[in-house]
Design an enzyme around this catalytic site. Structure first.
Site, PDB file in Angstrom:
ATOM      1  N   CYS A   1      39.136  36.088  40.304  1.00 37.58           N
ATOM      2  CA  CYS A   1      39.676  36.077  38.949  1.00 37.58           C
ATOM      3  C   CYS A   1      38.605  35.781  37.915  1.00 37.58           C
ATOM      4  CB  CYS A   1      40.708  34.948  38.820  1.00 37.58           C
ATOM      5  SG  CYS A   1      42.319  35.360  39.440  1.00 37.58           S
TER       6      CYS A   1
ATOM      7  N   CYS B   1      44.320  39.444  35.708  1.00 34.91           N
ATOM      8  CA  CYS B   1      43.214  39.370  34.749  1.00 34.91           C
ATOM      9  C   CYS B   1      42.224  40.513  34.908  1.00 34.91           C
ATOM     10  CB  CYS B   1      42.509  38.024  34.854  1.00 34.91           C
ATOM     11  SG  CYS B   1      41.792  37.690  36.469  1.00 34.91           S
TER      12      CYS B   1
ATOM     13  N   CYS C   1      42.042  33.682  33.541  1.00 36.01           N
ATOM     14  CA  CYS C   1      43.226  34.226  34.203  1.00 36.01           C
ATOM     15  C   CYS C   1      44.465  33.376  33.957  1.00 36.01           C
ATOM     16  CB  CYS C   1      42.983  34.326  35.706  1.00 36.01           C
ATOM     17  SG  CYS C   1      44.330  35.172  36.547  1.00 36.01           S
TER      18      CYS C   1
ATOM     19  N   CYS D   1      41.959  40.340  41.070  1.00 31.96           N
ATOM     20  CA  CYS D   1      43.285  39.885  40.642  1.00 31.96           C
ATOM     21  C   CYS D   1      43.965  40.973  39.816  1.00 31.96           C
ATOM     22  CB  CYS D   1      43.093  38.638  39.798  1.00 31.96           C
ATOM     23  SG  CYS D   1      44.578  38.033  39.012  1.00 31.96           S
TER      24      CYS D   1
HETATM   25 ZN   LIG Z   1      43.357  36.545  37.835  1.00 28.94          ZN
END
Ligand SMILES: [Zn+2]
Length: 77
Positions: A33, A67, A37, A64
């Protein structure tokens, strides 16, 4: 590369000034991330930090879906 404590503090604050400077990888989920995030913060003992999205991917982590670290504007990947 920033040290662990600096990265960990930045991610816990979701500090946008660190966005792009490091990526947080979560061992328990296999996801990495951006520091900003919005998903729930993983436990500190489960995270490691990488200087680039490519480095996190090489270590076997997936980006992820919230994000989108691999499509961030500062990231050439
Ligand atoms: Zn993330």
């Amino acid at each position: 590369m920033l040290d662990f404590d600096t990265c960990n503090t930045a991610r816990l604050r979701r500090d946008p000034s660190f966005d792009g400077l490091f990526f947080t990888a979560v061992r328990t989920t296999g996801i990495y991330c951006r520091p900003v995030c919005p998903v729930r913060q993983p436990l500190t003992r489960n995270v490691s930090f990488y200087p680039t999205a490519a480095a996190a991917e090489r270590a076997g982590y997936r980006p992820c879906l919230r994000c989108r670290p691999e499509t961030a504007p500062f990231c050439p990947a």
